[in-house]
Design an enzyme around this catalytic site. Structure first.
Site, mmCIF file in Angstrom:
data_model
loop_
_atom_site.group_PDB
_atom_site.id
_atom_site.type_symbol
_atom_site.label_atom_id
_atom_site.label_comp_id
_atom_site.label_asym_id
_atom_site.label_seq_id
_atom_site.Cartn_x
_atom_site.Cartn_y
_atom_site.Cartn_z
ATOM 1 N N VAL A 11 1.047 -0.986 -0.063
ATOM 2 C CA VAL A 11 -0.055 0.050 -0.086
ATOM 3 C C VAL A 11 0.864 1.309 -0.115
ATOM 4 C CG1 VAL A 11 -1.519 1.183 1.425
ATOM 5 C CG2 VAL A 11 -2.114 -1.093 1.056
ATOM 6 N N GLU A 151 -7.618 2.394 2.238
ATOM 7 C CA GLU A 151 -7.186 2.110 0.908
ATOM 8 C C GLU A 151 -7.749 0.670 0.250
ATOM 9 O OE1 GLU A 151 -5.009 3.720 -1.308
ATOM 10 O OE2 GLU A 151 -6.037 2.371 -2.470
ATOM 11 N N LYS A 207 -14.419 0.167 5.343
ATOM 12 C CA LYS A 207 -13.203 -0.637 4.905
ATOM 13 C C LYS A 207 -13.598 -1.974 5.201
ATOM 14 C CE LYS A 207 -9.518 -2.173 2.980
ATOM 15 N NZ LYS A 207 -9.371 -2.416 1.849
ATOM 16 N N PHE A 252 -16.065 -10.415 -8.505
ATOM 17 C CA PHE A 252 -16.195 -11.363 -7.338
ATOM 18 C C PHE A 252 -17.067 -12.331 -7.235
ATOM 19 C CE2 PHE A 252 -13.140 -7.867 -6.383
ATOM 20 C CZ PHE A 252 -12.190 -8.626 -5.556
ATOM 21 N N LEU A 253 -17.522 -12.937 -8.203
ATOM 22 C CA LEU A 253 -18.657 -13.864 -8.246
ATOM 23 C C LEU A 253 -17.949 -14.985 -9.259
ATOM 24 C CD1 LEU A 253 -21.862 -12.639 -9.171
ATOM 25 C CD2 LEU A 253 -21.276 -13.774 -7.228
ATOM 26 N N ALA A 255 -16.162 -18.421 -8.880
ATOM 27 C CA ALA A 255 -15.574 -19.736 -8.194
ATOM 28 C C ALA A 255 -14.490 -19.947 -8.360
ATOM 29 C CB ALA A 255 -16.596 -20.853 -8.477
ATOM 30 N N GLY A 256 -13.575 -20.312 -6.911
ATOM 31 C CA GLY A 256 -12.112 -21.042 -7.237
ATOM 32 C C GLY A 256 -11.887 -21.735 -5.791
ATOM 33 N N GLY A 260 -7.935 -15.850 -0.041
ATOM 34 C CA GLY A 260 -6.673 -15.826 0.497
ATOM 35 C C GLY A 260 -6.260 -14.289 0.533
ATOM 36 N N CYS A 263 -5.517 -9.473 3.100
ATOM 37 C CA CYS A 263 -6.677 -8.728 3.697
ATOM 38 C C CYS A 263 -7.978 -9.555 4.106
ATOM 39 C CB CYS A 263 -7.114 -7.800 2.559
ATOM 40 S SG CYS A 263 -5.675 -6.451 2.320
HETATM 41 N N1 NAD Z 1 -2.088 -5.427 0.326
HETATM 42 C C1 NAD Z 1 -3.079 -4.900 0.184
HETATM 43 O O1 NAD Z 1 -3.505 -5.378 -1.123
HETATM 44 C C2 NAD Z 1 -3.775 -3.868 0.830
HETATM 45 C C3 NAD Z 1 -4.971 -3.114 0.411
HETATM 46 C C4 NAD Z 1 -5.710 -2.413 1.207
HETATM 47 C C5 NAD Z 1 -5.358 -2.188 2.370
HETATM 48 N N2 NAD Z 1 -4.176 -2.778 2.826
HETATM 49 C C6 NAD Z 1 -4.060 -2.485 4.474
HETATM 50 O O2 NAD Z 1 -2.774 -1.636 4.372
HETATM 51 C C7 NAD Z 1 -1.955 -1.759 5.378
HETATM 52 C C8 NAD Z 1 -0.411 -2.346 4.954
HETATM 53 O O3 NAD Z 1 -0.647 -3.354 4.109
HETATM 54 P P1 NAD Z 1 0.492 -3.628 3.148
HETATM 55 O O4 NAD Z 1 0.182 -5.271 2.353
HETATM 56 O O5 NAD Z 1 0.980 -2.743 2.487
HETATM 57 O O6 NAD Z 1 1.577 -4.268 4.169
HETATM 58 P P2 NAD Z 1 3.095 -4.773 4.335
HETATM 59 O O7 NAD Z 1 3.336 -5.766 5.155
HETATM 60 O O8 NAD Z 1 3.376 -5.033 2.873
HETATM 61 O O9 NAD Z 1 3.989 -3.539 4.512
HETATM 62 C C9 NAD Z 1 4.052 -2.773 5.874
HETATM 63 C C10 NAD Z 1 5.254 -2.167 6.003
HETATM 64 O O10 NAD Z 1 5.442 -1.467 7.119
HETATM 65 C C11 NAD Z 1 6.791 -1.371 7.577
HETATM 66 N N3 NAD Z 1 6.630 -1.103 8.917
HETATM 67 C C12 NAD Z 1 6.311 -1.583 9.953
HETATM 68 N N4 NAD Z 1 6.567 -0.859 11.298
HETATM 69 C C13 NAD Z 1 6.947 0.255 10.893
HETATM 70 C C14 NAD Z 1 7.581 1.567 11.506
HETATM 71 N N5 NAD Z 1 7.153 1.556 12.840
HETATM 72 N N6 NAD Z 1 7.982 2.307 10.976
HETATM 73 C C15 NAD Z 1 8.141 2.407 9.631
HETATM 74 N N7 NAD Z 1 7.991 1.258 8.726
HETATM 75 C C16 NAD Z 1 7.162 0.354 9.495
HETATM 76 C C17 NAD Z 1 7.121 -2.724 7.561
HETATM 77 O O11 NAD Z 1 8.401 -2.942 7.435
HETATM 78 C C18 NAD Z 1 6.389 -2.980 5.845
HETATM 79 O O12 NAD Z 1 7.560 -2.672 4.918
HETATM 80 C C19 NAD Z 1 -2.386 -3.215 6.004
HETATM 81 O O13 NAD Z 1 -3.403 -2.398 7.184
HETATM 82 C C20 NAD Z 1 -3.410 -3.790 4.946
HETATM 83 O O14 NAD Z 1 -4.682 -4.221 5.681
HETATM 84 C C21 NAD Z 1 -3.706 -3.492 2.119
#
Ligand code: NAD
Length: 432
Positions: A11, A151, A207, A252-253, A255-256, A260, A263
């Site tokens: 993100v 996000e 969210k 999102f319809l 099947a699979g 996972g 999120c």
């Molecule tokens: N991955 C997705 O598709 C997605 C989509 C929407 C929302 N989100 C949400 O967004 C958030 C982040 O998800 P992600 O997949 O990007 O996570 P991620 O694990 O890929 O990245 C998180 C990053 O934060 C860093 N971090 C942790 N603690 C820190 C600190 N104290 N200072 C600086 N950096 C720090 C980690 O080193 C890591 O690089 C989550 O809450 C997730 O649920 C993710």
């Protein structure tokens, strides 16, 4: 605007790169020094289509910077986005908010003038209140405001999703904050993105409710696929027939396997924990979680049936192991259940994934990575198409498999059952 993204994961890095591409000055900060030094050298730590070009272009322009220096990042920015992980806690199903709270404690040391602090991480409703409390312990209220901006991007389509979102949700009741954040997003709003301003708690809950609903849609169609298999109905007809109803929608319809990724599993678990805290029964989401667990078991029993319950010494090939196509993300992928289970039962497993070797299977006996599709499939008794990469859509299995009676189990329905029949290949899909 001058922005800072804290946490350079899927993100933080994508939204940081996209914000800089819109003309903002963006500092991306992570506590992982290795990640930051790689990014400075142009090495992208994750696989996301188009991201490398976008990062390189904006880094070169000077608008996108990488650092581990929090003091520098906070002092140079007006808007600070918290984008750290919110995984499931080790000993409960609740969201582990320690990364969010640690960041809140760390940034408050460097707030000297007004900052907008935005949680982009997915956080349970009322987390913004807790962040507000943490910061206000050391910083005067007039020097900061806390907003929620969840996000909604999808891995694999993240750049497109960022630039053309269905909606932008801003949760804040502070006028100045809302004005600035709306301005920040104005290039996307002017292209047609819907902008919603709500309470901070409202944004947080939008969210979770959205993710839980999408997980419900997937589990729903997966269960209908089970009924299709018993009644000789094609699930694709059902998906199309249902999806054309605008009240339902076609996305999102499909099947699979069990859903996972980073999120849906964690967010459905977390919202249940939140509901317990507020003494509310979210029975539908509970049954979705249960249905998804059953799905993993069901597909494993299908695999056993296909192999006539003789798994030992069978050569099984997995095409794709990530939780979906166009990402390298292995978090909660259904392959993490299937591969160790089959290996334990004595199957010899080869896997090929377009994003390469996976450390998750490194120490599992009888599991090996192949660097090309042909080597992975060559001696297979069973080929499992686990993810829907384009790379797997036009394979000529007759040419690449040495065995006579091999089986193809297409868990994403990406192949034509008619064509497979014509080619005399034992082929099974989902709900077909
Ligand atoms: N991955 C997705 O598709 C997605 C989509 C929407 C929302 N989100 C949400 O967004 C958030 C982040 O998800 P992600 O997949 O990007 O996570 P991620 O694990 O890929 O990245 C998180 C990053 O934060 C860093 N971090 C942790 N603690 C820190 C600190 N104290 N200072 C600086 N950096 C720090 C980690 O080193 C890591 O690089 C989550 O809450 C997730 O649920 C993710």
């Amino acid at each position: 605007m001058k922005l800072c993204m804290i946490g350079v994961g899927y993100v933080g890095l994508v939204s940081g790169a996209c914000f800089s591409d819109l003309g903002n000055d963006v500092i991306c900060l992570d506590k992982d020094n290795e990640k930051i030094s790689k990014l400075k050298k142009g090495i992208i730590p994750i696989y996301e289509p188009g991201l490398e070009e976008l990062v390189k272009k904006n880094y070169k322009s000077g608008r996108l910077k990488f650092t581990s220096d929090l003091k520098y990042a906070v002092s140079k920015s007006n808007v600070i986005f918290i984008c750290v992980g919110t995984p499931t806690k080790k000993k409960s199903n609740a969201a582990d908010l320690s990364q969010v709270y640690n960041v809140s404690k760390e940034i408050r040391k460097y707030i000297k003038k007004f900052k907008i602090i935005v949680t982009k991480s997915t956080v349970p409703v009322t987390t913004g209140d807790a962040v507000q409390n943490i910061i206000s312990k050391k910083i005067k209220k007039k020097l900061f405001s806390i907003a929620s901006n969840p996000e909604f991007l999808r891995e694999g389509e993240a750049i497109r999703d960022f630039n053309y979102p269905d909606r932008i949700v801003i949760g804040s009741s502070d006028k100045r904050t809302n004005k600035i954040l709306k301005l920040l997003y104005s290039p996307l709003i002017s292209k047609g993105a819907k902008y919603i301003n709500t309470s901070r708690r409202g944004a947080e809950l939008i969210k979770y409710a959205s993710n839980a609903f999408l997980a419900t849609k997937i589990s729903f169609i997966n269960e209908i696929a089970n009924l299709c298999e018993k009644t000789s109905v094609n699930i694709e007809d059902i998906s199309i027939g249902m999806g054309l109803d605008k009240r339902i929608g076609s996305r999102f319809l499909r099947a699979g396997p069990a859903y996972g990724g980073s999120c849906f599993p964690k967010d459905t678990r977390a919202i249940i924990e939140t509901s317990k805290k507020f003494n509310t029964d979210l029975s539908i989401i509970k049954s979705v979680i249960k249905s998804n667990k059953n799905r993993s078991k069901l597909l494993l029993s299908r695999i056993s049936q296909l192999l006539k319950n003789k798994i030992k010494n069978k050569n099984v090939c997995f095409l794709g192991v990530t939780f979906k196509a166009n990402t390298d993300d292995m978090r909660e992928s259904s392959s993490l259940n299937m591969i160790p289970y089959l290996a334990k039962k004595g199957a010899k497993i080869k896997y090929y994934d377009p994003t390469g070797f996976k450390k998750e299977f490194k120490n599992i006996k009888n599991v090996s990575n192949s660097s090309d599709i042909k080597t992975a499939c060559k001696d297979s008794d069973l080929i499992i198409i686990h993810t829907e990469w384009n790379d797997f859509k036009s394979l000529n299995f007759k040419n690449i498999v040495n065995r006579k009676n091999f089986i193809v189990y297409d868990m994403r329905n990406i192949l034509s059952s008619e064509k497979m029949k014509k080619d005399n290949i034992k082929y099974f899909g989902i709900g077909r």
